[in-house]
Design an enzyme around this catalytic site. Structure first.
Site, PDB file in Angstrom:
ATOM      1  CD  GLU A   1       8.465  46.204   1.502  1.00 12.30           C
ATOM      2  OE1 GLU A   1       8.671  45.012   2.227  1.00 12.30           O
ATOM      3  OE2 GLU A   1       9.056  46.961   1.209  1.00 12.30           O
TER       4      GLU A   1
ATOM      5  CD  GLU B   1       8.484  51.000   2.783  1.00 10.62           C
ATOM      6  OE1 GLU B   1       9.442  50.361   2.723  1.00 10.62           O
ATOM      7  OE2 GLU B   1       7.311  50.686   3.185  1.00 10.62           O
TER       8      GLU B   1
ATOM      9  CD  GLN C   1      10.242  54.187   8.320  1.00 14.62           C
ATOM     10  OE1 GLN C   1      10.085  54.490   9.496  1.00 14.62           O
ATOM     11  NE2 GLN C   1      10.180  52.959   7.798  1.00 14.62           N
TER      12      GLN C   1
HETATM   13  O1  AHR Z   1      11.200  51.232   5.796  1.00  7.20           O
HETATM   14  C1  AHR Z   1      11.575  49.918   6.361  1.00  7.20           C
HETATM   15  C2  AHR Z   1      10.889  48.806   5.927  1.00  7.20           C
HETATM   16  O2  AHR Z   1      11.110  48.580   4.492  1.00  7.20           O
HETATM   17  C3  AHR Z   1       9.491  48.808   5.960  1.00  7.20           C
HETATM   18  O3  AHR Z   1       8.702  48.650   6.954  1.00  7.20           O
HETATM   19  C4  AHR Z   1       9.003  47.678   4.888  1.00  7.20           C
HETATM   20  O4  AHR Z   1       7.854  47.860   3.970  1.00  7.20           O
HETATM   21  C5  AHR Z   1      10.417  47.666   3.864  1.00  7.20           C
HETATM   22  O5  AHR Z   1      10.762  46.497   3.750  1.00  7.20           O
END
Ligand code: AHR
Length: 507
Positions: free
Chosen positions: A175, A306, A355
């Site tokens: 990001e 993600e 996650q």
């Molecule tokens: O997954 C949580 C957060 O979401 C991560 O750290 C970041 O990359 C995204 O904004």
């Protein structure tokens, strides 16, 4: 009324669905690493070298292909040398993104590689561009993968590991448009080329480098990153300077300031969540179209490293820990995404749900007080889909009127479907997104003789059904008997709000 039919040519296998689209993500965030994976060697929770045995055992059933670590936003604050050597001598740091808590670096490089070996997953290490240096990143890959007596290989041996590890996937930043440095894409594209140069392939360790990509609909970011490549359409060599670019997209029902509740939602919010999940298909089309202009041979992978639901945190938990429940709705958000990845198997090289444990759309929730472990509905989707790993995608052509519902001004198709084949078998994934109505579907199976079938269903009485330590199997897959022979193949009666997999044995 016309019968809704899904036509599947079983003898026309398409591109391979990489098992790596079933990748996972573990960040130093809340209770994902600490309490989720890592309890320490002295914990009463059964563990292997500090890593929870029950979590590893549960995840092994998912055949996790790769695990991304240490972030996320945390990765661009992480200095790997703080996480090696004797644990009681490791420096501490502040995890400023996630809860502003002190991180003691007990879980570092060796512990992560140990975790990957226990899981049978390959590592996907996310390198620090935001606050790190080219040298730091270069030395990390040397430390991990070099076999001879180089300075970093010698340091690794001092810390107890003789042989180099294999590290196939490497992230160049995360990001970069936000927590990874607030960079402009033009600036980041240059940095990514520079960093990639020094992430070297030691001792035959082939690397797939992933440059931090766009968020959501930011096609400009993808376009500029694609312009970083030199003559992608010439020759047959691998893509340079990196092999993949990432894309991040999260599903929520509200704005970032009030993302919606994980468990207390209306029927309208059920549909909003699923409509927003369906946006992934559009994102893959759009980012893919930009990539196609520069890379018609599809050498550069799109890496959705993600994705998943992001709800308001559970009441009473640290807002920076992103702890949320996981219902049947999350399961169908997952199936909608996975279908999209299957349909775009020619471009999507890898994906990582966010996650794995205790954070966002987790596979596993652990109780901080008792240590009890719960498998979420999303876990069950990943388990039901292991048959898609490395199988060849099959196109699913829908004939007849697919029921739709208008959601935020756009029609949402209430059936999501995908299929794949290994040659001797095929797996068909069917999600009925309708909250209330069943859906009858004919599977028109062409090109191969079907010798038999077995089906499973994931559903529950209510849309918000979820698992808890008290009811750990409230939402769990069951044998499904709603599949009947039909002149064209099979007829399936999908219950409302359900996910069904039909496995076909092929002659
Ligand atoms: O997954 C949580 C957060 O979401 C991560 O750290 C970041 O990359 C995204 O904004």
């Amino acid at each position: 009324m016309t019968t809704l039919t899904a036509v599947i040519d079983l003898d026309l296998p398409g591109p391979t669905i990489s098992r790596h689209v079933y990748g996972h993500f573990a960040e130093h965030l809340g209770r994902c690493i600490y309490g989720g994976f890592w309890v320490g060697e002295d914990s009463p929770v059964p563990n292997v070298r500090g890593i929870r045995s029950d979590v590893v055992e549960a995840l092994r059933a998912l055949r996790i292909p790769n695990l991304r670590w240490p972030g996320g936003c945390f990765a661009d604050d992480y200095h790997w040398r703080d996480g090696i050597g004797p644990r009681d001598q490791r420096p501490r740091m502040v995890n400023s993104h996630w809860g502003d808590v002190v991180e003691d670096n007990a879980f570092g490089t060796h512990e992560f590689m140990d975790l990957c070996e226990l899981l049978g997953a390959v590592p996907y290490v996310s390198g620090n561009v935001g606050s790190g240096s080219v040298r730091e990143m270069s030395e990390w890959i040397e430390y991990l993968t070099r076999a001879d007596d180089s300075p970093m290989a010698a340091l690794r041996r001092e810390n107890g590991r003789e042989d180099p590890w294999t590290v196939p996937f490497w992230g160049i930043g995360n990001e970069a448009w936000g927590c990874g440095g607030n960079l402009r894409v033009e600036q980041f594209a240059s940095l990514a080329r520079q960093y990639s140069t020094y992430v070297r392939e030691h001792a035959g360790n082939d690397l797939y480098r992933v440059a931090a990509g766009a968020s959501d609909h930011d096609l400009h970011w993808t376009e500029v990153l694609m312009q970083s490549f030199d003559a992608l359409d010439a020759g047959d060599g691998p893509a340079q300077p990196f092999q993949g670019i990432s894309l991040h997209y999260y599903t929520m029902t509200g704005p970032w300031s009030d993302k919606g509740s994980a468990t207390r939602f209306t029927e309208d919010e059920w549909y909003v969540a699923l409509a927003r999940a369906a946006v992934m298909d559009t994102l893959l089309d759009r980012h893919g179209a930009v990539m196609d202009r520069y890379d018609p041979k599809k050498r550069v992978g799109l890496v959705v490293d993600e994705w998943g639901t992001w709800w308001n945190v559970e009441q009473g938990t640290n807002p920076g820990f992103l702890h949320q429940q996981n219902t049947l709705r999350d399961a169908l958000v997952a199936t909608t995404h996975l279908d999209a990845f299957h349909r775009h198997a020619d471009r999507v090289a890898m994906a990582n749900i966010a996650q794995t444990v205790n954070v966002l759309q987790a596979m596993i929730l652990t109780d901080p007080a008792t240590g009890a472990l719960v498998l979420t509905p999303s876990y069950h989707v990943f388990e039901m889909n292991t048959g898609h790993h490395d199988a060849s995608a099959l196109a699913v052509h829908l004939k007849g009127d697919v029921p739709t519902r208008d959601v935020e001004g756009t029609p949402l198709a209430l059936l999501s479907a995908s299929a794949s084949t290994t040659g001797s078998s095929a797996l068909v994934s069917l999600s009925n997104l309708d909250a209330d109505e069943p859906l009858t579907l004919v599977l028109d199976l062409r090109g191969r003789e079907v010798a038999g079938h077995a089906a499973r269903v994931l559903t529950a009485a209510t849309l918000d059904a979820h698992n808890t330590p008290q009811r750990p199997e409230h939402v769990a897959p069951a044998k499904f008997d709603g599949v009947r022979p039909h002149a064209r193949g099979l007829e399936v009666e999908l219950p409302p709000h359900s996910y069904v997999t039909v496995e076909l044995a092929l002659h």
